[in-house]
Design a protein around this motif. Sequence first.
Motif, PDB file in Angstrom:
ATOM      1  N   VAL A   1      13.289  22.635  12.738  1.00  0.00           N
ATOM      2  CA  VAL A   1      12.757  23.219  11.506  1.00  0.00           C
ATOM      3  C   VAL A   1      11.503  22.485  11.053  1.00  0.00           C
ATOM      4  O   VAL A   1      11.419  21.257  11.130  1.00  0.00           O
ATOM      5  N   VAL A   2      10.538  23.270  10.587  1.00  0.00           N
ATOM      6  CA  VAL A   2       9.370  22.719   9.885  1.00  0.00           C
ATOM      7  C   VAL A   2       9.523  23.121   8.422  1.00  0.00           C
ATOM      8  O   VAL A   2       9.648  24.320   8.106  1.00  0.00           O
ATOM      9  N   GLY A   3       9.523  22.140   7.535  1.00  0.00           N
ATOM     10  CA  GLY A   3       9.602  22.422   6.100  1.00  0.00           C
ATOM     11  C   GLY A   3       8.226  22.258   5.485  1.00  0.00           C
ATOM     12  O   GLY A   3       7.545  21.261   5.717  1.00  0.00           O
ATOM     13  N   ARG A   4       7.791  23.258   4.722  1.00  0.00           N
ATOM     14  CA  ARG A   4       6.493  23.183   4.035  1.00  0.00           C
ATOM     15  C   ARG A   4       6.799  23.074   2.543  1.00  0.00           C
ATOM     16  O   ARG A   4       7.288  24.054   1.940  1.00  0.00           O
ATOM     17  N   ALA A   5       6.568  21.887   1.980  1.00  0.00           N
ATOM     18  CA  ALA A   5       6.884  21.667   0.566  1.00  0.00           C
ATOM     19  C   ALA A   5       5.784  22.275  -0.302  1.00  0.00           C
ATOM     20  O   ALA A   5       4.985  21.580  -0.923  1.00  0.00           O
TER      21      ALA A   5
ATOM     22  N   VAL B   1      10.312  26.874   6.959  1.00  0.00           N
ATOM     23  CA  VAL B   1      10.779  27.173   5.599  1.00  0.00           C
ATOM     24  C   VAL B   1       9.769  26.625   4.602  1.00  0.00           C
ATOM     25  O   VAL B   1       9.144  25.597   4.833  1.00  0.00           O
ATOM     26  N   ASN B   2       9.599  27.327   3.486  1.00  0.00           N
ATOM     27  CA  ASN B   2       8.669  26.853   2.456  1.00  0.00           C
ATOM     28  C   ASN B   2       9.307  27.047   1.083  1.00  0.00           C
ATOM     29  O   ASN B   2      10.494  27.355   0.984  1.00  0.00           O
ATOM     30  N   ALA B   3       8.511  26.875   0.041  1.00  0.00           N
ATOM     31  CA  ALA B   3       9.062  26.933  -1.322  1.00  0.00           C
ATOM     32  C   ALA B   3       8.216  27.869  -2.178  1.00  0.00           C
ATOM     33  O   ALA B   3       7.517  27.443  -3.097  1.00  0.00           O
ATOM     34  N   PRO B   4       8.266  29.175  -1.867  1.00  0.00           N
ATOM     35  CA  PRO B   4       7.430  30.118  -2.616  1.00  0.00           C
ATOM     36  C   PRO B   4       7.812  30.123  -4.094  1.00  0.00           C
ATOM     37  O   PRO B   4       8.994  30.089  -4.422  1.00  0.00           O
ATOM     38  N   GLY B   5       6.848  30.111  -4.949  1.00  0.00           N
ATOM     39  CA  GLY B   5       7.141  30.158  -6.383  1.00  0.00           C
ATOM     40  C   GLY B   5       7.277  28.787  -7.019  1.00  0.00           C
ATOM     41  O   GLY B   5       7.194  28.663  -8.242  1.00  0.00           O
TER      42      GLY B   5
ATOM     43  N   GLY C   1      10.024  20.098  -3.611  1.00  0.00           N
ATOM     44  CA  GLY C   1      10.803  19.132  -2.832  1.00  0.00           C
ATOM     45  C   GLY C   1      12.271  19.522  -2.767  1.00  0.00           C
ATOM     46  O   GLY C   1      12.892  19.514  -1.696  1.00  0.00           O
ATOM     47  N   ARG C   2      12.833  19.899  -3.928  1.00  0.00           N
ATOM     48  CA  ARG C   2      14.253  20.292  -3.957  1.00  0.00           C
ATOM     49  C   ARG C   2      14.499  21.488  -3.048  1.00  0.00           C
ATOM     50  O   ARG C   2      15.445  21.516  -2.267  1.00  0.00           O
ATOM     51  N   GLU C   3      13.617  22.490  -3.188  1.00  0.00           N
ATOM     52  CA  GLU C   3      13.841  23.727  -2.433  1.00  0.00           C
ATOM     53  C   GLU C   3      13.713  23.486  -0.931  1.00  0.00           C
ATOM     54  O   GLU C   3      14.545  23.943  -0.145  1.00  0.00           O
ATOM     55  N   VAL C   4      12.679  22.750  -0.548  1.00  0.00           N
ATOM     56  CA  VAL C   4      12.460  22.585   0.885  1.00  0.00           C
ATOM     57  C   VAL C   4      13.512  21.655   1.481  1.00  0.00           C
ATOM     58  O   VAL C   4      13.989  21.885   2.610  1.00  0.00           O
ATOM     59  N   ALA C   5      13.940  20.631   0.739  1.00  0.00           N
ATOM     60  CA  ALA C   5      14.988  19.738   1.259  1.00  0.00           C
ATOM     61  C   ALA C   5      16.276  20.535   1.475  1.00  0.00           C
ATOM     62  O   ALA C   5      16.952  20.386   2.506  1.00  0.00           O
ATOM     63  N   GLY C   6      16.612  21.395   0.522  1.00  0.00           N
ATOM     64  CA  GLY C   6      17.823  22.212   0.667  1.00  0.00           C
ATOM     65  C   GLY C   6      17.747  23.100   1.890  1.00  0.00           C
ATOM     66  O   GLY C   6      18.719  23.221   2.661  1.00  0.00           O
ATOM     67  N   LYS C   7      16.567  23.712   2.102  1.00  0.00           N
ATOM     68  CA  LYS C   7      16.427  24.632   3.241  1.00  0.00           C
ATOM     69  C   LYS C   7      16.428  23.878   4.577  1.00  0.00           C
ATOM     70  O   LYS C   7      16.981  24.351   5.567  1.00  0.00           O
TER      71      LYS C   7
END
Length: 311
Positions: A68-72, A92-96, A289-295
């Motif tokens: 996985v690549v996470g985009r914060a 995965v990213n954190a739209p919004g 950070g929260r959203e991307v860490a969760g994903k």
Amino acid sequence: MPSPIVIVSDALPGETLAVLKSACDVRHLDGRDRKALFAALTDADALIVRSGTRVDAEVLDRAPRLRVVGRAGVGLDNVDTITAAARGIAVVNAPGSNTVSVAELTVGLIVASARHITAAARSLEDGQWRRSEFAGVELAGRTLGIVGYGRVGRQVARRMAAFDMRVLAHDPYADIADADVHATGLDELLATSDVVTLHLPRTPGTAGLIGARELSLMKSTAYLVNTARGGIVDESALTRALREGRPAGAALDVFATEPPGSSPLLALPNVVALPHLGASTHDAQLRAGREVAGKVLAELAPLLSPSPTAV
Ligand SMILES: NC(=O)c1ccc[n+]([C@@H]2O[C@H](COP(=O)([O-])OP(=O)(O)OC[C@H]3O[C@@H](n4cnc5c(N)ncnc54)[C@H](O)[C@@H]3O)[C@@H](O)[C@H]2O)c1
Ligand SMILES: O=C(O)CC[C@@H](O)C(=O)O
């Protein structure tokens, strides 16, 4: 089972790092150091980046175990999503997460442009008191043109309508049905707006969308605000246009290459330039950070034992 290895190659909030560290072996580096990135990726299970790390095919080639690549953040233009998909690597990213922060910075840049705030402040810091030179214009009654009517564009529209601006929007893919927002073609928007603000992604289809022809359509009194992505505007054409005084000025949070080095745009008196600060609030970074860490942890779930700390 050994903990999954997560490479973090841009700055993330301490809270996000703590969540990741509770379940994973987290390793930090500066993603602009390609050699260090390549070396770290040989046994990595996840990579988390912001806009400072280019995740291209060469990077993905060095990461045989990557899941996985996470985009914060929002924009995925620094991630080769096609190659990632072909290799079964989730992105995965954190739209919004940063919509309000970007909209608020955009409001600041619109007001700063209309009232010459940064040039006037610089002048006073230089010991001068030149009031008449910095006379501005009121925004009330003038026209704002929004290119890209997605999350940020809509929030900018709401805020600038409260300044009593007339709001136009151009977006071929969005339903522009809000009261007081008028849908227009791009050329008409450019020709009639007193401020043009960009809120669309950089993609192969939008790169260079605002070039010499488009800039020449703008009023000589108008301002261009770009908190979206640098490559959407042809920077050479913008430099020429600003030297010729059409448009009157530009406020830029983003550049085709970041940092922009010795870009001639930085030396122009009618440019307000920021180092990509749209998403740089504590609030937005915490949410991203929260959203991307969760994903990311969800993608790593098969490798985690016991189950990760809830985020
Ligand atoms: N400066 C910053 O720190 C910062 C932070 C967040 C996002 N951004 C940038 O802002 C962009 C917009 O963010 P968002 O959350 O509003 O995204 P979004 O996906 O909600 O909205 C983008 C909109 O652009 C529209 N669009 C696409 N191509 C277009 C075209 N050719 N002409 C007009 N409209 C077009 C889409 O239909 C969509 O409605 C992101 O893609 C990102 O690059 C910058
Ligand atoms: O990572 C950043 O700091 C900026 C991110 C922003 O441009 C985004 O697209 O979310």
